[in-house]
Design an enzyme around this catalytic site. Structure first.
Site, mmCIF file in Angstrom:
data_model
loop_
_atom_site.group_PDB
_atom_site.id
_atom_site.type_symbol
_atom_site.label_atom_id
_atom_site.label_comp_id
_atom_site.label_asym_id
_atom_site.label_seq_id
_atom_site.Cartn_x
_atom_site.Cartn_y
_atom_site.Cartn_z
ATOM 1 N N ASP A 15 0.892 -1.313 -0.045
ATOM 2 C CA ASP A 15 -0.014 0.021 -0.054
ATOM 3 C C ASP A 15 0.900 1.348 0.152
ATOM 4 O O ASP A 15 0.547 2.443 -0.570
ATOM 5 C CB ASP A 15 -0.890 -0.084 1.300
ATOM 6 C CG ASP A 15 -2.355 1.097 1.212
ATOM 7 O OD1 ASP A 15 -2.695 1.050 -0.283
ATOM 8 O OD2 ASP A 15 -2.625 1.321 2.031
ATOM 9 N N CYS A 239 -1.522 9.580 -0.518
ATOM 10 C CA CYS A 239 -3.055 9.392 -0.964
ATOM 11 C C CYS A 239 -3.378 9.991 -2.171
ATOM 12 O O CYS A 239 -3.471 11.113 -2.023
ATOM 13 C CB CYS A 239 -3.984 9.723 0.485
ATOM 14 S SG CYS A 239 -5.711 9.551 -0.022
#
Length: 304
Positions: A15, A239
């Site tokens: 991630d 993000c």
């Protein structure tokens, strides 16, 4: 009473690096995972079997998985989006796979071009195949408290997705604040809905630190008894849905806080900082982690 021990799932290799603009070679990924294992992390999310067209940073996940020297007691997981991905992943012998859904309809449609219900239906055969092979299935529930398109997400939506995930056989549910807008009470409300359908040991938190709330949200989760959290070494990853945002909460920051609370993790902080320094050097920047930077600043400089 807070939990006496916390299980940390290290998500930096997947991630984290997936959201880094700079690609990292397979050899460096392998070295990172080996360092994380040496630091005492026993749950590591290594890669993703999605189309390299969409996520080129993860195109070498099979190569990385095959190259790893697995330590006893360490569980390696990979993200799997569909049956084709499962077939590729299965050949690398993962201990666990991750499937994902959103609590936000708008996010689901923008991210994977289908409704929340349709996304979960697509995962049903993947879950069935993995469980038939004896591989545990972890579900990631993104945008559990806030969405970049819809704004605040009501806890009812978390419960609706939890019910659907449970129905297709997902064994663990990770409640994720994908854009880092959650605050302690909102996070607790989301977790409480998940805990109506999953046992305490099978619910975890995944918090981004966009607004500096990740550690507070972890503490709020601990107050509910939740004792499993995702974290990313060196604070790897941004993000893509919140400009300028940091990624997942840094593993070093979480370990430092938990050490201060007298909560066991099995992770050795100095070795973890070494891993953070290694991958940050590969990326050509300092770690995002405040703890890593503080520890590194106190170390004597090595003279050439």
């Amino acid at each position: 009473m807070l939990p006496s021990r916390v299980r940390l799932v290290e998500v930096g290799p997947r991630d984290g690096l997936q959201n880094e603009p700079q690609p990292v070679g397979a050899a460096h990924k392998v070295e990172l995972v080996q360092r994380l294992q040496a630091a005492g992390l026993t749950e590591i999310e290594v890669g993703s079997f999605v189309s390299p067209k969409w996520v080129p940073q993860m195109a070498d996940s099979a190569e990385v998985m095959h190259a790893l020297a697995r330590r006893p007691g360490v569980r390696l997981s990979v993200l799997v989006p569909n049956l084709k991905g499962w077939e590729a992943a299965a050949a690398t012998r993962p201990d666990e796979i991750v499937v994902f859904a959103a609590a936000s309809e708008a996010f689901s449609r923008r991210n994977i071009n289908c409704s929340v219900a349709e996304s979960i239906e697509r995962f049903a055969p993947v879950v069935a195949a993995a469980r038939a092979a004896g591989v545990k299935v972890r579900g990631a529930l993104s945008c559990a408290v806030g969405c970049p398109y819809e704004g605040e997400v009501h806890p009812d939506r978390v419960e609706q997705v939890a019910v659907r995930m449970k129905a297709i056989g997902v064994q663990h549910l990770g409640v994720a604040d994908t854009i880092g807008v959650g605050t302690p009470r909102r996070v607790q409300a989301a977790l409480e809905r998940a805990l109506k359908h999953y046992p305490l040991a099978e619910v975890s938190g995944h918090f981004h630190d966009t607004y500096g709330q990740a550690l507070a949200n972890i503490y709020a989760s601990l107050e509910l008894g939740v004792a499993s959290f995702d974290a990313s070494v060196a604070g790897l990853g941004g993000c893509p849905y919140a400009k300028g945002a940091t990624g997942n909460v840094a593993t070093e920051d979480v370990v430092f806080m938990l050490n201060g609370l007298g909560i066991e993790t099995g992770v050795e902080l100095d070795a973890l900082v070494d891993a953070a320094a290694f991958i940050s050097g590969v990326l050509g920047r300092k770690p995002v982690s405040r703890v890593a930077n503080a520890v590194l600043a106190k170390r004597p400089e090595v003279l050439a």
